[in-house]
Design an enzyme around this catalytic site. Structure first.
Site, PDB file in Angstrom:
ATOM      1  N   GLU A  69      21.433 167.728  67.923  1.00 31.98           N
ATOM      2  CA  GLU A  69      22.160 166.654  67.231  1.00 31.98           C
ATOM      3  C   GLU A  69      21.228 165.885  66.289  1.00 31.98           C
ATOM      4  O   GLU A  69      21.581 165.602  65.141  1.00 31.98           O
ATOM      5  CB  GLU A  69      22.797 165.689  68.240  1.00 31.98           C
ATOM      6  CG  GLU A  69      23.897 166.287  69.085  1.00 31.98           C
ATOM      7  CD  GLU A  69      25.234 166.459  68.379  1.00 31.98           C
ATOM      8  OE1 GLU A  69      25.356 166.157  67.172  1.00 31.98           O
ATOM      9  OE2 GLU A  69      26.186 166.902  69.054  1.00 31.98           O
ATOM     10  N   ASP A  95      26.410 168.241  63.208  1.00 33.34           N
ATOM     11  CA  ASP A  95      26.736 168.533  64.602  1.00 33.34           C
ATOM     12  C   ASP A  95      25.655 169.435  65.177  1.00 33.34           C
ATOM     13  O   ASP A  95      25.019 170.212  64.458  1.00 33.34           O
ATOM     14  CB  ASP A  95      28.104 169.212  64.733  1.00 33.34           C
ATOM     15  CG  ASP A  95      28.679 169.104  66.147  1.00 33.34           C
ATOM     16  OD1 ASP A  95      28.180 168.273  66.943  1.00 33.34           O
ATOM     17  OD2 ASP A  95      29.618 169.841  66.468  1.00 33.34           O
ATOM     18  N   GLY A  96      25.473 169.310  66.476  1.00 33.20           N
ATOM     19  CA  GLY A  96      24.557 170.160  67.208  1.00 33.20           C
ATOM     20  C   GLY A  96      25.286 170.775  68.386  1.00 33.20           C
ATOM     21  O   GLY A  96      26.280 170.228  68.863  1.00 33.20           O
ATOM     22  N   ASP A 156      29.443 163.243  65.601  1.00 31.10           N
ATOM     23  CA  ASP A 156      30.202 163.023  66.841  1.00 31.10           C
ATOM     24  C   ASP A 156      29.266 162.705  68.005  1.00 31.10           C
ATOM     25  O   ASP A 156      29.698 162.552  69.134  1.00 31.10           O
ATOM     26  CB  ASP A 156      31.101 164.216  67.166  1.00 31.10           C
ATOM     27  CG  ASP A 156      30.345 165.507  67.452  1.00 31.10           C
ATOM     28  OD1 ASP A 156      29.094 165.474  67.561  1.00 31.10           O
ATOM     29  OD2 ASP A 156      30.987 166.551  67.569  1.00 31.10           O
ATOM     30  N   ASP A 187      30.376 172.110  63.631  1.00 32.17           N
ATOM     31  CA  ASP A 187      30.350 172.717  64.962  1.00 32.17           C
ATOM     32  C   ASP A 187      30.331 174.237  64.844  1.00 32.17           C
ATOM     33  O   ASP A 187      29.567 174.918  65.544  1.00 32.17           O
ATOM     34  CB  ASP A 187      31.555 172.242  65.777  1.00 32.17           C
ATOM     35  CG  ASP A 187      31.552 172.816  67.180  1.00 32.17           C
ATOM     36  OD1 ASP A 187      30.630 172.479  67.950  1.00 32.17           O
ATOM     37  OD2 ASP A 187      32.465 173.603  67.510  1.00 32.17           O
ATOM     38  N   HIS A 227      35.476 167.699  68.058  1.00 27.37           N
ATOM     39  CA  HIS A 227      36.496 168.686  68.424  1.00 27.37           C
ATOM     40  C   HIS A 227      37.910 168.125  68.231  1.00 27.37           C
ATOM     41  O   HIS A 227      38.787 168.306  69.069  1.00 27.37           O
ATOM     42  CB  HIS A 227      36.277 169.178  69.858  1.00 27.37           C
ATOM     43  CG  HIS A 227      34.867 169.609  70.094  1.00 27.37           C
ATOM     44  ND1 HIS A 227      34.365 170.797  69.617  1.00 27.37           N
ATOM     45  CD2 HIS A 227      33.840 168.998  70.737  1.00 27.37           C
ATOM     46  CE1 HIS A 227      33.093 170.896  69.955  1.00 27.37           C
ATOM     47  NE2 HIS A 227      32.761 169.824  70.631  1.00 27.37           N
TER      48      HIS A 227
END
Length: 144
Positions: free
Chosen positions: A47, A9-10, A69, A134, A124
């Site tokens: 990302e 994740d970024g 994501d 995250d 999320h």
């Protein structure tokens, strides 16, 4: 062949702004967390960087599943955008230079090396590894 699972994740505080990335590599019962950040970046760069750093951390030949994501990253490979970009001289459908070209080129090499497969996860949500990535990314922003 052994299989490694990578979650990525970024995050960015502002876009552009300070950004961070988080990656979790899982092999059998082993888990390794990586993260980092930079002062002036974009969410998309973070990302891509999360995936790059996960693949760079691999030490031997293996099969790889990457969970992200980021529709931007996943679709670039699953919808063959990257092949279209390459065939068009790294131009997008609007005939503009592909943003983050150098990162995409580096990522393309590593994805091919490990024959990596991309799986889209909902961000999320209830995916504990995506949520942890995250958290790693956001903590990296705080450390800048």
């Amino acid at each position: 062949m052994e299989k490694v699972i990578i979650y990525t994740d970024g995050a960015c505080s502002g876009n552009p702004g300070p950004g961070g990335w988080g990656t979790i590599l899982m092999y059998k019962e082993h888990k390794k967390e990586l993260s980092g950040g930079t002062n002036d970046t974009t969410n998309n760069i973070m990302e891509i960087t999360a995936v790059l750093e996960g693949l760079k951390a691999l030490k031997s030949e293996c099969e790889v599943e990457i969970y992200s994501d980021s529709a931007y990253v996943v679709n670039a490979f699953n919808n063959n955008w990257i092949d279209t970009w390459k065939n068009n001289g790294w131009k997008n459908s609007k005939k503009e230079e592909v943003k983050n070209k150098e990162l995409w080129q580096e990522l393309d090499i590593l994805v091919k090396k490990y024959n990596a497969k991309f799986i889209k996860v909902k961000g999320h949500s209830t995916n504990k590894y995506n949520n942890r990535c995250d958290e790693l990314a956001r903590n990296a922003i705080k450390e800048i």
